[in-house]
Design a protein around this motif. Structure first.
Motif, short mmCIF file in Angstrom:
data_model
loop_
_atom_site.label_atom_id
_atom_site.label_comp_id
_atom_site.label_asym_id
_atom_site.label_seq_id
_atom_site.Cartn_x
_atom_site.Cartn_y
_atom_site.Cartn_z
N UNK A 261 8.13 -10.49 -3.98
CA UNK A 261 7.68 -9.58 -5.03
C UNK A 261 7.08 -8.32 -4.42
N UNK A 262 6.23 -8.48 -3.43
CA UNK A 262 5.58 -7.33 -2.81
C UNK A 262 6.61 -6.47 -2.06
N UNK A 263 7.55 -7.12 -1.36
CA UNK A 263 8.58 -6.36 -0.65
C UNK A 263 9.39 -5.49 -1.61
N UNK A 287 4.66 -1.79 7.59
CA UNK A 287 3.53 -2.53 8.16
C UNK A 287 3.45 -3.93 7.55
N UNK A 288 3.76 -4.03 6.26
CA UNK A 288 3.75 -5.34 5.59
C UNK A 288 4.80 -6.25 6.21
N UNK A 350 -0.63 -9.77 4.35
CA UNK A 350 0.65 -10.08 4.96
C UNK A 350 0.50 -11.15 6.04
N UNK A 351 -0.58 -11.08 6.81
CA UNK A 351 -0.84 -12.07 7.85
C UNK A 351 -0.88 -13.47 7.27
N UNK A 352 -1.65 -13.65 6.20
CA UNK A 352 -1.83 -14.99 5.63
C UNK A 352 -0.60 -15.46 4.86
N UNK A 402 -1.29 -2.97 -9.83
CA UNK A 402 -2.60 -3.30 -9.28
C UNK A 402 -3.23 -4.46 -10.03
N UNK A 403 -3.19 -4.42 -11.36
CA UNK A 403 -3.75 -5.51 -12.16
C UNK A 403 -2.95 -6.81 -11.98
N UNK A 404 -1.63 -6.66 -11.82
CA UNK A 404 -0.80 -7.85 -11.60
C UNK A 404 -1.16 -8.51 -10.28
N UNK A 405 -1.36 -7.72 -9.23
CA UNK A 405 -1.76 -8.28 -7.93
C UNK A 405 -3.08 -9.04 -8.05
N UNK A 406 -4.00 -8.51 -8.84
CA UNK A 406 -5.30 -9.16 -9.03
C UNK A 406 -5.12 -10.54 -9.67
#
Length: 455
Positions: A261-263, A287-288, A350-352, A402-406
């Motif tokens: 989703x983030x990609x 970076x991600x 991204x690390x986790x 932004x709200x969706x990520x939260x």
């Protein structure tokens, strides 16, 4: 296994500079193939807002639907490809998929309406099943003591294709326009032929330089192919009837689903929230993806190390920890309103997320060894189900990214606790230890033979 020492059993160590053993050739070609499939799968993402969308007059909703289609069809492709690996072997499965993917990515350049574009994205989504073959192939090539890091590294380096495509596809499209090969608005069409051509070349390498298992190909060694005895459940039903498989399905939806989703949405997020250009946003998203160079491997490596003292259930504990940490990191990222802190928190997230993916597939090979393809396919499909659900939430609620990520941060954290329900029996633990001892003894005998001077 020492460098250049060839064995027809699973490798008990990883030497990145060994290209003579079938195990390490498979290791490298499987991540390269997955990298290219991931690159082609998400090749449209960084171009959708500023190039493809305007060229085809796509609405914001249509762009999201295209993403859902491309990720959603992979659910079924992953379920099918796992069974295909069990039946015809990973070598043929990967070659066929790479050839199909090449035609699908190149064919998308001919789309000229919303309907044809949607069909092209559906076809491209099939190559997302490549992940299952990668995990299957490394699982049959490496021993329990390194299976976590082997699976995690091949998958992680393959996932890097998602970050690289965000940075390079805008450059390729710009290069096409700069050399006068197409107008800027249609430069994406020619750009799609670049990953397609490379995929065909790698399909040839995969056919020539890999085998289904350390001993050879299933066609020549039918006894190595997974067998179902009379009266037993089919491999798929055996996998589907194990509740641990479905818990891993949900946990993978929480980690890989979120990465997908983030990609697919990060470039748009940075363009909209921080007013970055298409090229600048693509570079930031790199970076991600770049964390895949080591983060997923780190998750697998930690799980392997933890398993030495705590066994298979120790692998599960590591998975629980990193999925919960992923959810917390996503919450932090969603609250950042300045570019610098947003990028920094995205890197930690991204690390986790990638460590969680590595830890997941350090557990998968031990669920059902005979039905490895089916288990890998079902769990892998969970990632795509998660991505589709996240995108559906975005589409139907109209929430900002932004709200969706939260919101998703809380969801992922809750999913992490489900791992506590995954348990392995004493018999499972003993089988893993016994397999490791046999492989170590076999490779020790090879080393002793090599040490004996020729007469």
């Amino acid at each position: 296994m020492k460098p250049n020492m060839i064995s027809n059993e699973k490798a008990t160590s990883i030497n990145l500079f060994d290209f003579s053993s079938i195990q390490m050739r498979t290791f490298h070609l499987s991540w390269i193939a997955f990298f290219l499939c991931f690159f082609g799968w998400f090749s449209h993402a960084p171009l959708i807002k500023s190039t493809i969308g305007p060229d085809l007059n796509l609405t914001k909703e249509q762009a999201t639907i295209a993403f859902i289609a491309s990720v959603g069809v992979t659910i079924f492709a992953r379920l099918g490809i796992g069974n295909l690996c069990d039946k015809i072997g990973p070598r043929k499965s990967y070659v066929y998929l790479l050839i199909f993917g090449a035609f699908a990515v190149a064919g998308s350049s001919f789309a000229n309406t919303w309907e044809t574009y949607l069909l092209s994205r559906l076809a491209i989504g099939v190559i997302g099943a490549s992940f299952v073959i990668t995990q299957y192939h490394t699982s049959v090539m490496f021993a329990p003591n390194v299976i976590g890091i082997a699976n995690a590294t091949t998958a992680g380096w393959g996932n890097l294709g998602g970050g690289v495509t965000n940075a390079t596809m805008p450059l390729i499209a710009s290069g096409v326009a700069a050399f006068g090969l197409a107008e800027a608005a249609e430069s994406w069409r020619i750009a799609m032929w670049v990953p397609a051509a490379i995929m065909l070349f790698v399909a040839y390498l995969y056919w020539k330089y890999t085998t289904d298992c350390p001993k050879g190909n299933y066609d020549d060694l039918p006894e190595e192919r997974p067998q179902v005895k009379k009266g037993e459940k089919s491999l798929f039903l055996a996998a589907a009837s194990d509740k641990r498989v479905w818990i891993l399905f949900l946990m993978y939806a929480g980690c890989f689903g979120m990465e997908l989703f983030v990609t697919g949405k990060a470039s748009t997020y940075y363009q909209e929230k921080f007013a970055l250009s298409q090229k600048a946003a693509g570079f930031v998203v790199l970076f991600f993806g770049a964390m895949n160079l080591f983060a997923r491997s780190c998750g697998g490596w930690i799980a392997d190390k933890f398993a030495k003292g705590s066994g298979l259930n120790g692998r599960v504990k590591i998975l629980v920890y990193v999925v919960i940490a992923e959810g917390v990191a996503l919450l932090v990222f969603s609250r950042m309103n300045a570019l610098g802190p947003a990028i920094t928190s995205m890197v930690f997230f991204s690390l986790f997320v990638q460590m969680a993916e590595g830890a997941t597939y350090s557990v998968v090979p031990f669920i059902n060894r005979k039905a490895l393809g089916a288990v890998s396919g079902i769990v892998g499909a969970g990632g795509n189900v998660g991505a589709v659900l996240y995108a559906q939430y975005l589409l139907r609620t109209g929430a900002s990214l932004q709200d969706a990520f939260f919101t998703f941060g809380f969801v992922v954290s809750a999913v992490g606790f489900l791992g506590l329900l995954i348990k392995f029996s004493a018999e499972d633990e003993a089988a893993a230890v016994e397999e490791q001892k046999k492989l170590e003894a076999f490779n020790a005998s090879l080393e002793n033979q090599a040490a004996v001077p020729a007469v």
